[in-house]
Design an enzyme around this catalytic site. Structure first.
Site, PDB file in Angstrom:
ATOM      1  N   ASP A 130       5.659  34.363 -63.913  1.00 17.12           N
ATOM      2  CA  ASP A 130       7.024  34.907 -63.995  1.00 17.12           C
ATOM      3  C   ASP A 130       7.131  36.377 -64.415  1.00 17.12           C
ATOM      4  O   ASP A 130       7.955  36.727 -65.272  1.00 17.12           O
ATOM      5  CB  ASP A 130       7.863  34.061 -64.960  1.00 17.12           C
ATOM      6  CG  ASP A 130       7.994  32.612 -64.539  1.00 17.12           C
ATOM      7  OD1 ASP A 130       7.549  32.266 -63.432  1.00 17.12           O
ATOM      8  OD2 ASP A 130       8.530  31.812 -65.326  1.00 17.12           O
TER       9      ASP A 130
ATOM     10  N   CYS B  69       7.247  29.334 -70.565  1.00 15.04           N
ATOM     11  CA  CYS B  69       6.624  29.004 -69.284  1.00 15.04           C
ATOM     12  C   CYS B  69       5.102  29.082 -69.304  1.00 15.04           C
ATOM     13  O   CYS B  69       4.439  28.261 -68.678  1.00 15.04           O
ATOM     14  CB  CYS B  69       7.222  29.872 -68.183  1.00 15.04           C
ATOM     15  SG  CYS B  69       8.989  29.514 -67.941  1.00 15.04           S
TER      16      CYS B  69
ATOM     17  N   LYS C 205       9.658  27.673 -59.095  1.00 18.93           N
ATOM     18  CA  LYS C 205      10.044  26.577 -59.981  1.00 18.93           C
ATOM     19  C   LYS C 205      11.479  26.762 -60.447  1.00 18.93           C
ATOM     20  O   LYS C 205      12.029  27.850 -60.350  1.00 18.93           O
ATOM     21  CB  LYS C 205       9.083  26.492 -61.168  1.00 18.93           C
ATOM     22  CG  LYS C 205       8.971  27.767 -61.972  1.00 18.93           C
ATOM     23  CD  LYS C 205       7.771  27.729 -62.914  1.00 18.93           C
ATOM     24  CE  LYS C 205       7.696  28.964 -63.783  1.00 18.93           C
ATOM     25  NZ  LYS C 205       8.815  29.185 -64.674  1.00 18.93           N
TER      26      LYS C 205
END
Length: 196
Positions: free
Chosen positions: A8, A151, A106
């Protein structure tokens, strides 16, 4: 075979973004320098619909960062972030993606959040990452990116559970909340993970 999983590194998690991690951009040169050391480099993108259930904006009586119940799962109320097809969801142009062979998205279902690169938070839906890594004969997975306490951490736990030797690269991650991350890091180490 070793793989690097870049989590990310997107505009909304970088300084100026809607859910910015302090100094999040400082890890990008480190990540760029690491990639050549791996047999496989892959990445993830948070990829939320605009009406995602984790967004505080979808719940009039809930404030940003409150904890609440979302369809039976404990959820943090986040500011709107990484909305599909917006600049905030784009990977940083400073991130070298030439060696990135696949990007796993996701958080695409509005009913459930997905911190991990492997599953949604309820483990109801897989991203297919486990199978992808096994097909590539990966036995060891190193994780970096944003954010260390969410994450990166939950992806690392699922990596351990899937049977991969798993390490978090500390110089290539940043946390939203360092205090929360310290507790989670201890848990990860107790389960057999490594911090590099």
């Amino acid at each position: 075979m070793r793989a690097l999983l870049i989590i990310d590194v997107q505009h909304d998690f970088l300084p100026g973004g809607s859910l910015a991690v302090t100094d999040g951009d400082s890890i990008i040169p480190v990540i760029n320098g690491l990639q050549k050391n791996y047999d496989l480099v892959i990445a993830t993108q948070d990829w939320h619909p605009a009406d995602h259930g984790s967004f505080a904006s979808q719940h009039p009586d809930i404030n940003v960062f409150d904890q609440f119940d979302l369809y039976g799962l404990e959820q943090v109320a986040w500011p709107d972030h990484c909305i599909q097809n917006t600049e905030g969801a784009d990977l940083s142009p400073l991130l070298n993606t030439q060696l990135v062979e696949a990007i796993f998205r996701k958080g695409t279902s509005k009913e459930i959040d997905s911190y991990s690169a492997f599953f949604d938070n309820g483990k109801k839906k897989s991203t297919g990452l486990t199978g992808y890594l096994r097909e590539r004969d990966i036995t060891e997975l190193h994780l970096c990116g944003l954010a260390a306490d969410y994450c990166v951490y939950f992806s690392a736990l699922d990596s351990l559970e899937a049977g991969f030797q798993t390490a978090i690269i500390s110089k290539a991650t940043k946390a939203i909340d360092k205090t929360i991350y310290m507790d989670k890091k201890e848990h990860f180490l107790q389960l057999g993970g490594k911090i590099l």
